[in-house]
Design a protein around this motif. Structure first.
Motif, PDB file in Angstrom:
ATOM      1  N   ALA A 139      -7.397 -12.371 -20.114  1.00  0.00           N
ATOM      2  CA  ALA A 139      -7.792 -12.840 -20.943  1.00  0.00           C
ATOM      3  C   ALA A 139      -9.046 -11.675 -21.886  1.00  0.00           C
ATOM      4  CB  ALA A 139      -8.577 -13.803 -19.657  1.00  0.00           C
ATOM      5  N   LEU A 140      -9.303 -10.515 -20.696  1.00  0.00           N
ATOM      6  CA  LEU A 140     -10.026  -9.830 -21.626  1.00  0.00           C
ATOM      7  C   LEU A 140      -8.882  -8.535 -21.904  1.00  0.00           C
ATOM      8  CD1 LEU A 140     -12.547  -9.918 -18.907  1.00  0.00           C
ATOM      9  CD2 LEU A 140     -12.655 -10.713 -20.962  1.00  0.00           C
ATOM     10  N   CYS A 141      -7.524  -8.986 -22.403  1.00  0.00           N
ATOM     11  CA  CYS A 141      -7.302  -7.591 -22.518  1.00  0.00           C
ATOM     12  C   CYS A 141      -6.214  -7.956 -23.917  1.00  0.00           C
ATOM     13  CB  CYS A 141      -6.048  -7.127 -21.365  1.00  0.00           C
ATOM     14  SG  CYS A 141      -5.287  -6.107 -21.982  1.00  0.00           S
ATOM     15  N   PRO A 142      -6.893  -6.678 -24.733  1.00  0.00           N
ATOM     16  CA  PRO A 142      -5.903  -7.125 -26.076  1.00  0.00           C
ATOM     17  C   PRO A 142      -4.813  -6.824 -26.235  1.00  0.00           C
ATOM     18  CG  PRO A 142      -7.574  -5.048 -25.502  1.00  0.00           C
ATOM     19  CD  PRO A 142      -7.410  -5.151 -24.397  1.00  0.00           C
ATOM     20  N   ALA A 143      -4.049  -6.682 -25.144  1.00  0.00           N
ATOM     21  CA  ALA A 143      -2.262  -6.072 -25.197  1.00  0.00           C
ATOM     22  C   ALA A 143      -2.083  -7.736 -25.275  1.00  0.00           C
ATOM     23  CB  ALA A 143      -1.942  -5.639 -24.196  1.00  0.00           C
ATOM     24  N   PHE A 144      -3.069  -8.713 -24.534  1.00  0.00           N
ATOM     25  CA  PHE A 144      -2.383 -10.275 -23.778  1.00  0.00           C
ATOM     26  C   PHE A 144      -3.353 -10.914 -25.122  1.00  0.00           C
ATOM     27  CE2 PHE A 144      -1.150  -8.956 -20.599  1.00  0.00           C
ATOM     28  CZ  PHE A 144      -0.036  -9.113 -20.455  1.00  0.00           C
ATOM     29  N   GLY A 145      -4.162 -10.440 -26.029  1.00  0.00           N
ATOM     30  CA  GLY A 145      -5.044 -11.319 -27.042  1.00  0.00           C
ATOM     31  C   GLY A 145      -6.462 -11.558 -26.954  1.00  0.00           C
ATOM     32  N   GLY A 146      -7.236 -10.434 -25.595  1.00  0.00           N
ATOM     33  CA  GLY A 146      -8.034 -10.775 -24.979  1.00  0.00           C
ATOM     34  C   GLY A 146      -9.175  -9.757 -26.127  1.00  0.00           C
ATOM     35  N   THR A 147     -10.296 -10.400 -25.722  1.00  0.00           N
ATOM     36  CA  THR A 147     -11.224  -9.194 -26.065  1.00  0.00           C
ATOM     37  C   THR A 147     -12.379  -8.939 -24.723  1.00  0.00           C
ATOM     38  OG1 THR A 147     -11.603 -10.312 -28.280  1.00  0.00           O
ATOM     39  CG2 THR A 147     -13.048  -8.261 -27.668  1.00  0.00           C
ATOM     40  N   PRO A 148     -12.008  -7.512 -24.655  1.00  0.00           N
ATOM     41  CA  PRO A 148     -13.289  -6.731 -23.640  1.00  0.00           C
ATOM     42  C   PRO A 148     -14.816  -6.671 -23.706  1.00  0.00           C
ATOM     43  CG  PRO A 148     -11.025  -4.646 -24.012  1.00  0.00           C
ATOM     44  CD  PRO A 148     -11.227  -5.884 -24.884  1.00  0.00           C
ATOM     45  N   PRO A 149     -14.772  -7.069 -22.878  1.00  0.00           N
ATOM     46  CA  PRO A 149     -16.474  -7.091 -22.540  1.00  0.00           C
ATOM     47  C   PRO A 149     -16.990  -5.883 -23.887  1.00  0.00           C
ATOM     48  CG  PRO A 149     -16.346  -6.815 -20.836  1.00  0.00           C
ATOM     49  CD  PRO A 149     -14.912  -7.350 -21.053  1.00  0.00           C
ATOM     50  N   GLU A 150     -18.767  -5.835 -23.933  1.00  0.00           N
ATOM     51  CA  GLU A 150     -19.077  -4.309 -24.835  1.00  0.00           C
ATOM     52  C   GLU A 150     -19.276  -3.269 -23.694  1.00  0.00           C
ATOM     53  OE1 GLU A 150     -23.114  -2.971 -27.149  1.00  0.00           O
ATOM     54  OE2 GLU A 150     -23.334  -5.237 -26.643  1.00  0.00           O
ATOM     55  N   TYR A 151     -18.655  -1.707 -24.185  1.00  0.00           N
ATOM     56  CA  TYR A 151     -18.937  -1.247 -23.362  1.00  0.00           C
ATOM     57  C   TYR A 151     -20.204  -1.088 -22.832  1.00  0.00           C
ATOM     58  CZ  TYR A 151     -17.795   3.618 -21.406  1.00  0.00           C
ATOM     59  OH  TYR A 151     -17.911   4.561 -20.488  1.00  0.00           O
ATOM     60  N   PRO A 152     -20.084  -0.634 -20.835  1.00  0.00           N
ATOM     61  CA  PRO A 152     -22.000  -0.540 -20.638  1.00  0.00           C
ATOM     62  C   PRO A 152     -22.119   1.066 -20.537  1.00  0.00           C
ATOM     63  CG  PRO A 152     -20.275  -1.271 -19.102  1.00  0.00           C
ATOM     64  CD  PRO A 152     -19.271  -1.385 -20.480  1.00  0.00           C
ATOM     65  N   GLY A 153     -21.315   1.744 -21.275  1.00  0.00           N
ATOM     66  CA  GLY A 153     -21.483   3.302 -21.353  1.00  0.00           C
ATOM     67  C   GLY A 153     -21.304   3.176 -19.136  1.00  0.00           C
ATOM     68  N   TRP A 154     -21.427   4.998 -19.010  1.00  0.00           N
ATOM     69  CA  TRP A 154     -20.234   5.169 -18.036  1.00  0.00           C
ATOM     70  C   TRP A 154     -21.420   5.400 -16.544  1.00  0.00           C
ATOM     71  CZ3 TRP A 154     -16.289   7.122 -15.846  1.00  0.00           C
ATOM     72  CH2 TRP A 154     -16.165   8.003 -14.625  1.00  0.00           C
ATOM     73  N   PRO A 155     -20.693   4.523 -16.051  1.00  0.00           N
ATOM     74  CA  PRO A 155     -21.900   4.173 -14.927  1.00  0.00           C
ATOM     75  C   PRO A 155     -22.351   5.459 -13.894  1.00  0.00           C
ATOM     76  CG  PRO A 155     -19.642   4.222 -14.232  1.00  0.00           C
ATOM     77  CD  PRO A 155     -19.476   4.902 -15.391  1.00  0.00           C
ATOM     78  N   GLU A 156     -23.710   5.156 -13.259  1.00  0.00           N
ATOM     79  CA  GLU A 156     -24.595   6.617 -13.046  1.00  0.00           C
ATOM     80  C   GLU A 156     -24.397   4.940 -11.412  1.00  0.00           C
ATOM     81  OE1 GLU A 156     -24.612   9.052 -12.365  1.00  0.00           O
ATOM     82  OE2 GLU A 156     -23.543   9.990 -14.487  1.00  0.00           O
ATOM     83  N   PRO A 157     -25.141   6.108  -9.925  1.00  0.00           N
ATOM     84  CA  PRO A 157     -24.886   7.419 -10.110  1.00  0.00           C
ATOM     85  C   PRO A 157     -22.681   6.947  -9.511  1.00  0.00           C
ATOM     86  CG  PRO A 157     -25.576   5.812  -8.351  1.00  0.00           C
ATOM     87  CD  PRO A 157     -25.848   4.702  -8.989  1.00  0.00           C
ATOM     88  N   THR A 158     -22.388   5.672  -9.507  1.00  0.00           N
ATOM     89  CA  THR A 158     -21.177   5.419  -9.344  1.00  0.00           C
ATOM     90  C   THR A 158     -20.009   6.134 -10.223  1.00  0.00           C
ATOM     91  OG1 THR A 158     -21.242   3.856  -8.935  1.00  0.00           O
ATOM     92  CG2 THR A 158     -21.101   4.756  -6.405  1.00  0.00           C
ATOM     93  N   GLY A 159     -18.456   5.700  -9.681  1.00  0.00           N
ATOM     94  CA  GLY A 159     -17.635   5.544 -10.791  1.00  0.00           C
ATOM     95  C   GLY A 159     -16.538   5.221 -10.662  1.00  0.00           C
ATOM     96  N   GLY A 160     -16.193   5.193  -8.888  1.00  0.00           N
ATOM     97  CA  GLY A 160     -15.084   4.876  -8.505  1.00  0.00           C
ATOM     98  C   GLY A 160     -15.218   4.428  -7.020  1.00  0.00           C
ATOM     99  N   GLU A 161     -15.434   3.730  -6.256  1.00  0.00           N
ATOM    100  CA  GLU A 161     -16.002   3.084  -5.555  1.00  0.00           C
ATOM    101  C   GLU A 161     -14.161   2.443  -5.095  1.00  0.00           C
ATOM    102  OE1 GLU A 161     -17.734   3.707  -3.349  1.00  0.00           O
ATOM    103  OE2 GLU A 161     -19.058   4.868  -4.214  1.00  0.00           O
ATOM    104  N   GLU A 162     -14.190   2.468  -3.809  1.00  0.00           N
ATOM    105  CA  GLU A 162     -13.107   1.490  -3.509  1.00  0.00           C
ATOM    106  C   GLU A 162     -13.590   0.141  -2.441  1.00  0.00           C
ATOM    107  OE1 GLU A 162      -9.423   3.397  -1.870  1.00  0.00           O
ATOM    108  OE2 GLU A 162     -10.443   3.886  -1.006  1.00  0.00           O
ATOM    109  N   THR A 163     -13.581  -0.974  -2.874  1.00  0.00           N
ATOM    110  CA  THR A 163     -13.595  -2.483  -1.903  1.00  0.00           C
ATOM    111  C   THR A 163     -12.685  -2.186  -0.766  1.00  0.00           C
ATOM    112  OG1 THR A 163     -12.001  -3.436  -2.842  1.00  0.00           O
ATOM    113  CG2 THR A 163     -14.435  -3.300  -3.503  1.00  0.00           C
ATOM    114  N   VAL A 164     -13.679  -3.607  -0.161  1.00  0.00           N
ATOM    115  CA  VAL A 164     -12.733  -3.349   1.744  1.00  0.00           C
ATOM    116  C   VAL A 164     -10.783  -3.860   1.383  1.00  0.00           C
ATOM    117  CG1 VAL A 164     -13.495  -5.616   1.801  1.00  0.00           C
ATOM    118  CG2 VAL A 164     -12.634  -4.333   4.365  1.00  0.00           C
ATOM    119  N   LEU A 165     -11.342  -4.722   0.524  1.00  0.00           N
ATOM    120  CA  LEU A 165     -10.136  -5.351  -0.191  1.00  0.00           C
ATOM    121  C   LEU A 165      -8.705  -4.185  -0.389  1.00  0.00           C
ATOM    122  CD1 LEU A 165     -11.082  -9.015  -1.586  1.00  0.00           C
ATOM    123  CD2 LEU A 165     -10.245  -8.298   0.130  1.00  0.00           C
TER     124      LEU A 165
END
Length: 314
Positions: free
Chosen positions: A284-310
């Protein structure tokens, strides 16, 4: 590598990024910020679709868990607890006894997981009882592949982390690490997911090579074997990397991180449509399917690649 006992046994790992405790009578010191890092799951996301990476690692848009993901987490947790038992007690019956209490604990920690099940839903996974039976079958398949009484892992659900000479920080969790008395290392990963085999196997080998690089750089030893255990179909896959291969793979990870940082500076995370889009929760948020992503919040600090337990359950 044969099933040989390890010299030590552990179930968890701490790293230098853990905050120190408060001093005597002093105010608690601020926790150190963790540097942005690359995990195997997030690296795989960027390779598959840069926009998916953004949604998961930067926007952190919640995704509804699936029953297969939660079951994978449950099976991983049961196997971890099984190896905490002494040799001789690691039986199929004992594993089945661990299922219900482990699920009770996990569902208390994540109540939304229990909400996946409706009592009036039909099918083998329709309710918690049938779903638990399915988890039990995966555990039975594990015992068909291996006798856990023949080895003592050095660690289960091991947090591994290192920084490469180029400055790329790698971070992840290893399902199980076996270390023989001779020092040989085996990395074991349990697979319970329903991804198509060809795609899933390539993704799994990428993940295992990622762990192999981290262990090589932190321990100075190339793992003797990377072992994938497919519990759904009762098969396993063993792979032996070499130092030259891991050096090449290390450069691949550096290239992926460089591309992520380039996209992060501009917010240009483009979608990459493929057959895997059918399983994406963000259409629903993907341009490839007609969606619009939210406004880009900028590069995250301090993380940027954490894994979840799932992510780790797979």
């Amino acid at each position: 590598m044969t099933d040989t006992p390890a010299a030590t046994t552990a179930t968890n790992s701490t790293t230098a990024t853990d905050p120190a405790g408060p001093g005597d009578g002093a105010a608690e010191a601020p926790q150190p910020r963790r540097r942005p890092a690359l995990s195997p799951s997030r690296a795989g996301d960027f390779k598959q679709c840069p926009l998916l990476y953004r949604f998961r690692a930067i926007d952190r848009i919640p995704e509804p868990p699936t029953k297969a993901q939660v079951r994978g987490t449950l099976v991983h947790s049961v196997l971890e607890r099984l190896f905490a038992l002494p040799r001789g007690d690691r039986s199929p019956d004992r594993a089945h006894e661990l299922l219900a209490p482990t699920w009770d604990e996990l569902s208390r920690e994540s109540p939304e997981w229990a909400e996946l099940f409706a009592e009036d839903e039909t099918g083998p996974d329709g309710n918690a009882v049938g779903w638990l039976d399915g988890a039990g079958k995966l555990l039975d398949a594990y015992f068909d592949l291996e006798d856990p009484n023949r080895l003592d892992p050095e660690a289960c659900e091991l947090h591994v982390e290192t920084e490469l000479g180029s400055g790329v920080r790698l971070r992840g969790y290893v399902d199980r690490l076996d270390v023989a008395p001779t020092g040989e290392i085996r990395v074991v990963d349990y697979k319970t997911g329903a991804a198509p085999r060809a795609i899933g196997e390539a993704k799994a080998l990428f993940q295992m090579k990622f762990y192999a690089v981290v262990l090589w750089r932190t321990r100075g030893v190339v793992p003797r074997q990377l072992k994938l255990m497919y519990l759904r179909d009762g098969q396993d896959l063993a792979y032996t990397p070499d130092e030259d291969e891991l050096a090449r793979f290390e450069r691949t990870l550096e290239a992926i991180w460089s591309a992520i940082l380039t996209a992060g500076r501009t917010g240009d995370f483009r979608p990459s449509p493929s057959k895997l889009c059918d399983w994406c929760a963000h259409q629903a948020l993907c341009p490839a399917f007609g969606g619009t992503p939210p406004e880009y919040p900028g590069w995250p600090e301090p993380t940027g690649g954490e894994e979840t337990v799932l992510d780790r359950a797979d």
